[in-house]
Design a protein around this motif. Structure first.
Motif, PDB file in Angstrom:
ATOM      1  N   ASN A   1       0.704  -1.177   0.113  1.00  0.00           N
ATOM      2  CA  ASN A   1      -0.193   0.040  -0.001  1.00  0.00           C
ATOM      3  C   ASN A   1       0.780   1.208  -0.147  1.00  0.00           C
ATOM      4  OD1 ASN A   1      -2.797  -1.030   0.239  1.00  0.00           O
ATOM      5  ND2 ASN A   1      -1.688  -2.193   2.059  1.00  0.00           N
TER       6      ASN A   1
ATOM      7  N   SER B   1      -3.227   0.865  -3.644  1.00  0.00           N
ATOM      8  CA  SER B   1      -2.815  -0.494  -3.395  1.00  0.00           C
ATOM      9  C   SER B   1      -2.072  -1.166  -4.642  1.00  0.00           C
ATOM     10  CB  SER B   1      -3.740  -1.376  -2.755  1.00  0.00           C
ATOM     11  OG  SER B   1      -4.473  -1.971  -3.898  1.00  0.00           O
TER      12      SER B   1
ATOM     13  N   ASN C   1      -1.352  -4.650  -6.007  1.00  0.00           N
ATOM     14  CA  ASN C   1      -1.794  -6.225  -5.447  1.00  0.00           C
ATOM     15  C   ASN C   1      -0.732  -6.974  -6.424  1.00  0.00           C
ATOM     16  OD1 ASN C   1      -3.605  -4.796  -4.152  1.00  0.00           O
ATOM     17  ND2 ASN C   1      -5.286  -5.635  -5.322  1.00  0.00           N
TER      18      ASN C   1
ATOM     19  N   ALA D   1      -5.737   2.900  -1.091  1.00  0.00           N
ATOM     20  CA  ALA D   1      -4.916   1.687  -0.245  1.00  0.00           C
ATOM     21  C   ALA D   1      -5.876   0.800   0.585  1.00  0.00           C
ATOM     22  CB  ALA D   1      -4.094   2.602   0.787  1.00  0.00           C
TER      23      ALA D   1
ATOM     24  N   HIS E   1      -5.292  -3.554  -8.375  1.00  0.00           N
ATOM     25  CA  HIS E   1      -5.630  -2.359  -7.542  1.00  0.00           C
ATOM     26  C   HIS E   1      -6.718  -2.544  -6.504  1.00  0.00           C
ATOM     27  CE1 HIS E   1      -2.475   0.098  -9.433  1.00  0.00           C
ATOM     28  NE2 HIS E   1      -3.273  -0.343 -10.653  1.00  0.00           N
TER      29      HIS E   1
END
Ligand code: FEO
Length: 402
Positions: free
Chosen positions: A17, A35, A37, A176, A229
């Motif tokens: 994040n 974020s 991922n 995030a 994300h």
């Protein structure tokens, strides 16, 4: 201490994040971070799905090592080459030099655009095409090309065993993550605005390509969506898919009026306040006003995708459209907005040219039309203009009720 999250028996979450980011892609203001991922499958073979942004190199490489927990990394699936996900490709290959890089030909070409490797990695590539599969033991992975969602090399990966779609940028959001990884662990409805702002700004232009991906996804039994994300989706997949259908086909979500204005000394703003009140007096609900000089265009663009009718009110400035409004209009034109009805109010103290210029720019939008009445203000509103305002408001109201 490890920060590895279990998605299910075989999958781990390796994402990070960014809570300090101010502008994503150096364009979009972030109100709650972002974020990035990444996922790891631990089957008879291990599979990494994408990486993260370069600022998180140490954290990500530690996550990967921890999640592998002594296992080798066998496969590295690259669904998307944008550096928020692909920045650490070289780091992964350097650390695991025997890893098989599973991606498509276009992505392979782009890898060489971004990176120079210390050794010849040609033998590492396992190039896949639409519908190709990879067996990892208990799991079968199928590759589905998704060009222009959001770059030309994008593909998504579907796990037919666990019915998980690794959707690349699709179905993601700004914001995030805060511990909770899954959409059923948060007040999801509150996040729709940022899903919309993410979609419209990042892939809004590519509605046809998103529709093509949605049509392919219809043939898959998807129980979980793992985007690059935002939250992992398992409860709200159909809600977001319905939103994507609307956004990708440029269908308004709401039959109401978005008022976007620029105002140098408050007179154009005053006109918009009056128009909004008059619209409300007709019983029109959910009217939204945006001062385009005080709200970043990315938010206004998201609202433009939501609303059926858009009133543009702006001032002549440097013999042109006021600068912030011109930016907004350019944004909606470049994002391919369609199927909208526009109304225009212009203001000019010695000359008014902006209504015509706004109309010229918006005329390029497909299936869009204009309310035939345009109001011109000379500096400030005059009592005798109320009849014009009433006429414009009635035309908008009648059009909304069609
Ligand atoms: Fe999140 Fe197109 O990268």
């Amino acid at each position: 201490m490890k920060n590895i999250r279990k998605i299910n028996e075989n999958y781990r979450y390796l994402g990070v994040n960014d809570r300090e980011i101010s502008l994503f892609e150096n364009v979009y203001p972030m109100i709650d971070g972002m974020s990035y991922n990444s996922y790891l499958l631990k089957d008879e073979k291990t599979v990494l799905f994408d990486t993260v942004e370069k600022s998180f190199r140490a954290e990500f490489m530690q996550n990967l090592k921890d999640a592998l927990d002594g296992c080798n990394l066998d496969y590295f699936i690259i669904n998307h080459l944008e550096p928020d996900h692909a920045a650490l490709i070289k780091d992964v290959v350097d650390k695991y030099p025997n890893v098989k890089i599973v991606t498509n030909q276009k992505a392979k070409d782009m890898i060489y655009q971004f990176f120079e490797f210390d050794f010849d990695i040609e033998a590492n590539f396992n190039i896949v095409k639409e519908g190709d599969t990879l067996n990892t033991g208990k799991h079968n992975l199928t590759f589905v090309l998704a060009p222009m969602v959001h770059w030309p090399e994008v593909m998504v990966t579907y796990d037919t065993t666990d019915k998980i779609l690794f959707s690349a940028d699709a179905f993601g959001s700004f914001g995030a993550l805060s511990g909770n990884l899954f959409d059923d662990e948060v007040e999801f409805e509150e996040l729709i605005g940022e899903y919309r702002r993410y979609y419209t700004n990042i892939v809004g232009k590519y509605g046809a390509q998103v529709t093509a991906l949605l049509n392919k996804a219809k043939n898959l039994d998807i129980k979980t969506v793992c985007p690059l994300h935002g939250l992992i989706l398992r409860k709200n997949i159909s809600l977001i898919a319905d939103k994507y259908q609307k956004w990708a086909s440029y269908t308004p979500e709401i039959n109401s009026v978005l008022v976007v204005y620029s105002s140098v000394w408050g007179n154009t703003k005053n006109a918009c306040e009056i128009i909004a009140s008059k619209l409300a007096a007709y019983g029109i609900k959910n009217i939204k006003m945006i001062d385009i000089s005080h709200l970043h265009s990315s938010f206004a663009l998201a609202s433009a995708f939501k609303y059926s009718h858009i009133l543009i009110a702006t001032t002549t400035y440097n013999n042109d459209i006021f600068v912030n409004m011109k930016h907004f209009i350019s944004d909606i034109v470049s994002h391919n907005l369609q199927n909208r009805t526009f109304a225009i109010i212009e203001n000019g103290s010695w000359v008014s040219v902006c209504a015509q210029k706004v109309k010229e720019l918006l005329s390029t939008l497909k299936n869009s039309k204009f309310i035939e009445k345009t109001i011109t203000i000379k500096s400030a509103l005059k009592e005798n203009q109320e009849i014009e305002f009433d006429e414009l408001v009635k035309l908008i109201k009648d059009d909304l009720n069609k």
